[in-house]
Design a protein around this motif. Structure first.
Motif, mmCIF file in Angstrom:
data_model
loop_
_atom_site.group_PDB
_atom_site.id
_atom_site.type_symbol
_atom_site.label_atom_id
_atom_site.label_comp_id
_atom_site.label_asym_id
_atom_site.label_seq_id
_atom_site.Cartn_x
_atom_site.Cartn_y
_atom_site.Cartn_z
ATOM 1 N N ASP A 136 0.837 -1.205 0.000
ATOM 2 C CA ASP A 136 0.000 0.000 0.000
ATOM 3 C C ASP A 136 0.872 1.254 0.000
ATOM 4 N N ALA A 137 1.914 1.239 0.810
ATOM 5 C CA ALA A 137 2.804 2.401 0.878
ATOM 6 C C ALA A 137 3.515 2.621 -0.451
ATOM 7 N N ALA A 138 3.984 1.533 -1.062
ATOM 8 C CA ALA A 138 4.695 1.659 -2.341
ATOM 9 C C ALA A 138 3.782 2.237 -3.417
ATOM 10 N N GLU A 139 2.542 1.767 -3.450
ATOM 11 C CA GLU A 139 1.612 2.293 -4.452
ATOM 12 C C GLU A 139 1.317 3.763 -4.199
ATOM 13 N N ALA A 140 1.182 4.133 -2.918
ATOM 14 C CA ALA A 140 0.934 5.539 -2.598
ATOM 15 C C ALA A 140 2.120 6.404 -2.993
ATOM 16 N N VAL A 141 3.325 5.914 -2.761
ATOM 17 C CA VAL A 141 4.538 6.668 -3.104
ATOM 18 C C VAL A 141 4.691 6.789 -4.616
ATOM 19 N N ALA A 142 4.281 5.726 -5.344
ATOM 20 C CA ALA A 142 4.477 5.717 -6.799
ATOM 21 C C ALA A 142 3.537 6.675 -7.526
ATOM 22 N N GLU A 171 -6.024 7.270 1.176
ATOM 23 C CA GLU A 171 -6.562 5.979 1.617
ATOM 24 C C GLU A 171 -5.456 4.930 1.709
ATOM 25 N N LEU A 172 -4.555 4.909 0.727
ATOM 26 C CA LEU A 172 -3.462 3.931 0.755
ATOM 27 C C LEU A 172 -2.492 4.223 1.893
ATOM 28 N N PHE A 173 -2.120 5.492 2.047
ATOM 29 C CA PHE A 173 -1.216 5.843 3.149
ATOM 30 C C PHE A 173 -1.846 5.502 4.500
ATOM 31 N N GLU A 174 -3.117 5.886 4.670
ATOM 32 C CA GLU A 174 -3.789 5.622 5.943
ATOM 33 C C GLU A 174 -3.908 4.122 6.193
ATOM 34 N N SER A 175 -4.197 3.374 5.134
ATOM 35 C CA SER A 175 -4.290 1.916 5.272
ATOM 36 C C SER A 175 -2.957 1.320 5.697
ATOM 37 N N ALA A 176 -1.880 1.814 5.116
ATOM 38 C CA ALA A 176 -0.557 1.304 5.471
ATOM 39 C C ALA A 176 -0.209 1.634 6.915
ATOM 40 N N ILE A 177 -0.472 2.880 7.319
ATOM 41 C CA ILE A 177 -0.113 3.310 8.674
ATOM 42 C C ILE A 177 -0.933 2.573 9.725
ATOM 43 N N ALA A 178 -2.174 2.249 9.382
ATOM 44 C CA ALA A 178 -3.055 1.575 10.337
ATOM 45 C C ALA A 178 -3.053 0.064 10.153
ATOM 46 N N ALA A 179 -2.039 -0.492 9.493
ATOM 47 C CA ALA A 179 -1.971 -1.939 9.268
ATOM 48 C C ALA A 179 -1.995 -2.688 10.600
ATOM 49 N N PRO A 180 -2.619 -3.866 10.646
ATOM 50 C CA PRO A 180 -2.647 -4.651 11.891
ATOM 51 C C PRO A 180 -1.235 -4.939 12.403
ATOM 52 N N ASN A 181 -1.031 -4.717 13.683
ATOM 53 C CA ASN A 181 0.266 -5.000 14.329
ATOM 54 C C ASN A 181 1.420 -4.231 13.693
ATOM 55 N N ALA A 182 1.131 -3.025 13.216
ATOM 56 C CA ALA A 182 2.189 -2.240 12.568
ATOM 57 C C ALA A 182 3.343 -1.955 13.516
ATOM 58 N N GLU A 183 3.083 -1.966 14.829
ATOM 59 C CA GLU A 183 4.154 -1.693 15.795
ATOM 60 C C GLU A 183 5.226 -2.775 15.795
ATOM 61 N N ARG A 184 4.944 -3.911 15.186
ATOM 62 C CA ARG A 184 5.953 -4.972 15.118
ATOM 63 C C ARG A 184 7.074 -4.626 14.145
ATOM 64 N N TRP A 185 6.848 -3.650 13.264
ATOM 65 C CA TRP A 185 7.857 -3.282 12.250
ATOM 66 C C TRP A 185 8.080 -1.772 12.315
ATOM 67 N N PRO A 186 8.660 -1.270 13.388
ATOM 68 C CA PRO A 186 8.699 0.183 13.624
ATOM 69 C C PRO A 186 9.466 0.960 12.568
ATOM 70 N N PHE A 187 10.570 0.415 12.053
ATOM 71 C CA PHE A 187 11.351 1.170 11.075
ATOM 72 C C PHE A 187 10.571 1.325 9.778
ATOM 73 N N ASP A 188 9.982 0.240 9.310
ATOM 74 C CA ASP A 188 9.181 0.312 8.084
ATOM 75 C C ASP A 188 7.997 1.253 8.276
ATOM 76 N N ARG A 213 9.053 4.881 8.247
ATOM 77 C CA ARG A 213 9.371 5.336 6.891
ATOM 78 C C ARG A 213 8.097 5.708 6.129
ATOM 79 N N ILE A 214 7.042 4.943 6.348
ATOM 80 C CA ILE A 214 5.776 5.239 5.675
ATOM 81 C C ILE A 214 5.182 6.542 6.218
ATOM 82 N N CYS A 215 5.248 6.715 7.544
ATOM 83 C CA CYS A 215 4.781 7.981 8.140
ATOM 84 C C CYS A 215 5.554 9.166 7.567
ATOM 85 N N LEU A 216 6.873 8.994 7.417
ATOM 86 C CA LEU A 216 7.704 10.066 6.861
ATOM 87 C C LEU A 216 7.278 10.383 5.430
ATOM 88 N N ALA A 217 7.092 9.345 4.620
ATOM 89 C CA ALA A 217 6.704 9.572 3.226
ATOM 90 C C ALA A 217 5.355 10.289 3.141
#
Length: 707
Positions: A537-543, A551-568, A571-575
């Protein structure tokens, strides 16, 4: 006591004897009371020592004569043995009494005792096979064959050193040079792949060749030699030729060959993985198709799909893999644990493998499966990197690299160096990242190790992205991939598609970025794991060049258990924040930029922190420089963070807070995700105490947040 042991046993590189030998001084102390016992009692004690279980029923059946166990009476009266009242088993009051019983027996008495015990166990049982082996005087092919099976059952129980010791004993009992050579070669193969002493592999192979000069190219010998070549010098071409030729010549394997044939196929898969060359993978697929195992290895298709080619083969094996991961707590075989965890790495199932991998590491630390422990350390390192446990990562890598140096695992060491390079790139150590990437390329290119070239490109691209050198990142990634294509057998593509999309989009190559995301969608990669769905979702939003795909950015940021991958996630929040700020949506941008900054600072990702801080400043928010080593737990909360945290501390839900502050529930969740690490809490329950413990300035942020 150590004076009676050999050098290997004293340094934990060799198995200890079942009964420790006594020095002359200890013989005098412990042998006196044993030698004073009647002969019948000593024979019973010898049977008890040889059996080792303390089972009185076995002793009673094994002893000849009508007196049964009455002969134990003198030993009990002398205080040498007793029957445990809880288990009803015979126990020696002092372990060295067992040693004294053995010292006072003759070899003929011991063989006779083993034979008597063997007769009490059923045909095909492991204990019968071991007693028969100890009773044998000379070569015995039937017993050797039984021991061969016992060796692999021992390995499946997790005792790799015991398995090799058993194979070596089986080779001693083999009457023909062919059988002896095969078993020595199998011991060498397990030594190279599991127990980790490459220094002994060559000697075992030489002995196998001496035993059977005409059959030096057997499958077992080829598998052992290929393992040594791969794990040592990284010579994938020679290893590949050896294995493919040996497997092809092994056209009609017997049922007893399944174990070594399975090992050969797994080693061949690793050879192809490190090569990164399609032509070697094509030969592998053809070889597997034409090789028939009597008992199919259910793990091999999982490794082929989820590790060898996850972009195209993972979805078909994920259910099986998930079942294997769930059952790992019952798995003892280090081979299966490592192969399951390898399969889990690219499809984000490694967290479920952690406890099993730690067991493998503990076994290696205690002198067990060292090679497997090296793999386990680097797999845990992989998990630590993706899950943001970066403080733990250097220690994990260092231990693995020390073992690689000690046991001559030169190729395996590059798995650790790759993680070192990624961490250096993410945390802004440009020189360290560059040196690691150069080392990977200079060692891997002459040996045809395409995987190391991919690793180097990943490190260089990440370093460039952190510094906002998008052209440099594009150049590095373009050198190892083609826009719009996810080549088969290139698992690393799953870790690079967001990097490539960002680099292409930020350098004006929007068509390439869009094509690459379309290829990811066509392969249904988002269905593999929530993390890969978030990244897609993030890649498509960036592209997307002209509009902000909220919608794509918000979907990526609110992904289930997103806290398990903090660096990724950061990066999406930054983009997203960058896009919003450039669209003059400063208030909305600040939410995501501040969340990204907080996470980057917690991880120590300095170049990414700089990027986020610069964007925040550009949006009108002053950002204080962070002093290295500063405790971030007491950093100033932003006004909105403090307001949301205080409302959450009263027990309000995200939806209720959002209604009060005219925000979306997702925005509230994003703020709380940023607040938790700042206050060093992991849930809402800790917010009230954490807020009350902050100094007033920190609670108040930069103004009167409650108005």
């Amino acid at each position: 006591m150590p004076v009676t042991l050999n050098e290997a046993q004293r340094t934990e590189h060799g198995p200890l004897p079942a009964v420790l030998p006594l020095s002359e001084r200890l013989k005098k102390i412990f042998s006196v009371r044993v030698s004073a016992l009647p002969d019948a009692t000593r024979r019973l004690l010898l049977l008890a020592v040889l059996d080792g279980s303390g089972d009185l029923h076995i002793l009673e059946r094994a002893v000849s004569g009508s007196d049964g166990l009455t002969g134990l009476g003198p030993a009990e009266k002398a205080g040498l043995v007793q029957v445990d009242p809880l288990t009803s088993r015979l126990v020696f009051r002092h372990p060295l009494t067992r040693s004294a019983v053995m010292e006072l027996s003759t070899s003929a008495e011991r063989r006779c005792g083993h034979q008597a015990l063997a007769d009490e166990f059923p045909e095909g049982s492991e204990r019968r096979a071991r007693h028969l082996a100890d009773a044998a005087v000379g070569p015995d092919d039937q017993v050797a064959s039984l021991l061969n099976e016992v060796a692999y059952s021992t390995l499946r129980r997790g005792d790799a050193v015991g398995a090799i010791t058993t194979l070596l004993r089986a080779s001693e009992l083999s009457s023909t040079g062919t059988a002896k050579g095969i078993r020595l070669a199998e011991a060498a193969c397990l030594g190279a792949n599991i127990t980790g002493d490459l220094r002994n592999v060559r000697a075992l192979l030489d002995n196998a060749a001496l035993a059977d000069p005409m059959n030096a190219g057997s499958l077992a010998a080829a598998a052992a030699a290929a393992s040594q070549l791969l794990n040592g010098e990284g010579d994938v071409d020679t290893a590949h030729r050896l294995l493919v030729g040996a497997i092809d010549n092994h056209a009609r394997p017997s049922r007893t060959d399944d174990d070594i044939l399975g090992e050969a196929l797994h080693v061949l898969l690793l050879v192809c993985s490190y090569s990164g060359r399609p032509e070697l993978w094509q030969i592998f697929e053809s070889t597997v198709t034409h090789t028939q195992l009597h008992s199919p290895d259910l793990l091999l298709p999982v490794v082929r799909g989820a590790f060898g080619d996850p972009a195209h083969g993972a979805l078909s094996v994920l259910d099986t893999l998930d079942g294997l991961v769930i059952d790992l707590h019952r798995e003892a075989d280090p081979r299966r644990i490592i192969r399951t965890a390898m399969s889990a790495a690219y499809v984000d199932r490694l967290p479920g493998c952690r406890s099993a991998l730690r067991r493998v590491i503990d076994d290696g630390r205690s002198g067990g499966a060292i090679a497997s422990a090296i793999d386990a350390l680097f797999l845990l390192g992989n998990d630590a990197y993706t899950s943001g446990q970066w403080d733990d990562l250097p220690d994990v890598i260092d231990e693995g690299l020390r073992w690689c140096a000690t046991y001559s695992y030169r190729l395996s060491a590059f798995e650790g160096r790759f993680l070192q390079g990624l961490l250096a790139a993410a945390q802004g150590d440009c020189q360290g990242a560059r040196q690691t990437a150069d080392c990977l390329v200079s060692w891997g290119n002459p040996r045809g190790l395409g995987k190391l070239r991919l690793y180097a490109a990943h490190i260089r691209a990440l370093s460039a992205l952190g510094s906002a050198d998008f052209e440099g990142a594009y150049r590095h990634l373009r050198s190892v991939g083609t826009p719009g294509r996810l080549p088969p057998h290139m698992p690393h593509a799953l870790w690079l598609f967001l990097d490539f999309t960002e680099a292409a989009a930020r350098t004006g190559r929007h068509c390439e970025a869009t094509e690459h995301v379309a290829a990811v969608r066509r392969s249904d990669i988002p269905s593999i794991s929530p993390r890969l769905a978030m990244m897609t979702d993030a890649a498509e939003a960036v592209a997307t060049p002209d509009v902000i795909e909220h919608e794509l950015f918000e979907s990526a940021i609110a992904a289930p258990n997103a806290e398990r991958w903090p660096f990724d996630w950061a990066r999406i929040c930054l983009a997203y924040g960058e896009r919003l700020r450039r669209a003059k949506a400063g208030v909305a941008a600040r939410v995501h930029l501040d969340a990204a900054l907080s996470t980057f600072q917690r991880l120590g990702a300095k170049p990414w922190s700089t990027r986020a801080a610069n964007e925040l400043r550009a949006s009108g928010i002053p950002v204080e420089a962070v002093v290295p080593g500063e405790d971030r737990h007491y950093s100033l909360l932003t006004p909105q963070e403090c307001q949301i945290a205080q409302l959450a501390a009263t027990g309000l839900t995200n939806k209720q807070i959002a209604a009060q502050l005219f925000l979306s529930p997702r925005t509230v969740a994003t703020h709380l995700y940023s607040v938790f690490p700042k206050l060093n809490v992991t849930s809402r329950a800790g917010l009230r105490d954490a807020l009350s413990g902050l100094p007033p300035a920190a609670r108040a942020g930069s103004g009167n947040v409650l108005g």
